[in-house]
Design an enzyme around this catalytic site. Sequence first.
Site, PDB file in Angstrom:
ATOM      1  N   ASP A   1      13.198  -8.872 -13.885  1.00  0.00           N
ATOM      2  CA  ASP A   1      14.172  -9.755 -13.229  1.00  0.00           C
ATOM      3  C   ASP A   1      13.945 -11.171 -13.763  1.00  0.00           C
ATOM      4  O   ASP A   1      12.953 -11.818 -13.422  1.00  0.00           O
ATOM      5  CB  ASP A   1      13.993  -9.738 -11.706  1.00  0.00           C
ATOM      6  CG  ASP A   1      14.441  -8.431 -11.073  1.00  0.00           C
ATOM      7  OD1 ASP A   1      14.559  -7.427 -11.796  1.00  0.00           O
ATOM      8  OD2 ASP A   1      14.651  -8.411  -9.842  1.00  0.00           O
TER       9      ASP A   1
ATOM     10  N   LYS B   1      21.879 -10.424 -10.855  1.00  0.00           N
ATOM     11  CA  LYS B   1      21.195 -10.554  -9.562  1.00  0.00           C
ATOM     12  C   LYS B   1      21.524 -11.912  -8.959  1.00  0.00           C
ATOM     13  O   LYS B   1      21.499 -12.931  -9.645  1.00  0.00           O
ATOM     14  CB  LYS B   1      19.685 -10.399  -9.763  1.00  0.00           C
ATOM     15  CG  LYS B   1      18.845 -10.576  -8.500  1.00  0.00           C
ATOM     16  CD  LYS B   1      17.374 -10.353  -8.813  1.00  0.00           C
ATOM     17  CE  LYS B   1      16.468 -10.735  -7.647  1.00  0.00           C
ATOM     18  NZ  LYS B   1      15.031 -10.562  -7.969  1.00  0.00           N
TER      19      LYS B   1
ATOM     20  N   LYS C   1      22.640  -6.706  -8.171  1.00  0.00           N
ATOM     21  CA  LYS C   1      21.525  -6.720  -7.228  1.00  0.00           C
ATOM     22  C   LYS C   1      21.691  -7.914  -6.295  1.00  0.00           C
ATOM     23  O   LYS C   1      21.755  -9.059  -6.741  1.00  0.00           O
ATOM     24  CB  LYS C   1      20.179  -6.812  -7.958  1.00  0.00           C
ATOM     25  CG  LYS C   1      18.982  -6.904  -6.993  1.00  0.00           C
ATOM     26  CD  LYS C   1      17.655  -6.872  -7.726  1.00  0.00           C
ATOM     27  CE  LYS C   1      16.487  -7.131  -6.787  1.00  0.00           C
ATOM     28  NZ  LYS C   1      15.169  -7.070  -7.456  1.00  0.00           N
TER      29      LYS C   1
END
Length: 225
Positions: free
Chosen positions: A89, A151, A180
Site C-alpha cells: 500500500d 485506496k 480499498k
Amino acid sequence: MEFNKYIDHTNLKNTATLKDIEKLCDEAIKYKFASVCVYPYYVPLAHSLLKDTNVEVCTVIGFPSGMSTRETKVYEAIDAIEKGATEIDMVINISALKNKDYEYIKEEIEEVRDAIDGKVLKVIIETCLLTKDEIIKMTEICNETFVNFIKTSTGFSEYGARVEDIRLINEHKSDILEIKASGGIKTYDTAINMINAGATRIGTSSGVKLMQTTDECHECGCHHE
C-alpha cells in the site's frame, strides 16, 4: 457475501508491540481475513506467523505523508517483498499531484509496480486532501498504470473513507481497478455502506468487532444491509 474476505486487518500504531502483531495475526487466521496490514518493521514477523495460511501480508510504503523520493519508495517496496510482504500500500506524492505533475505520479507508481514483481499494489491517494477533480484524475492514473487497487486514505490525515468518494471513484475506474476503503471504518454498517458503494477491500483496525457484529446479526436474524 464472505464479509471476512473484504478485511485488511490493520495495526499501524507506532506503539505496536510484538504481542500486538501476534494477536493481529492470530485474529486474521481465526476469521480468515484477506490480509494483515503492518509497518515494514513487522513484515518478517507477520510472514513467519502467516506463511502456512491464506492470509496475505500487507505493508505500507512512503507512509503516511507520501513525500519520500521515488527511489526511496522503490527500495522500501523491494525490501518489504524480500522480507515476506505480498501486498504493498503506497502513498502517492500529494504535492506532486497538487503541482499537476502527473508524469511524476505515473512514473512513481510504475516504478514501484514494476519493482514488486507482480505482487498486489494499492495506491493510497488520501481523498480528504483532494478535490473531486483530483480524485478523478488519480482514478484515471490508476487505470492507466494498471495497479490492483486505489485506496482512499492512510487513516492518519483529516478524515478517512467517505461513501461519496467511493462512489466517485467507482464512476471513473476501469473494470479491473478495485477500491480499498480505509480510515475511520469502525462499524459493520459503515463497512457495508462502503462495499455497496463499490469497495472490494476494507482497511480497518476494527475487523474483529465487525465480525462479531455479523455473528450477532446472524443469531438475531437482523439485516444491516
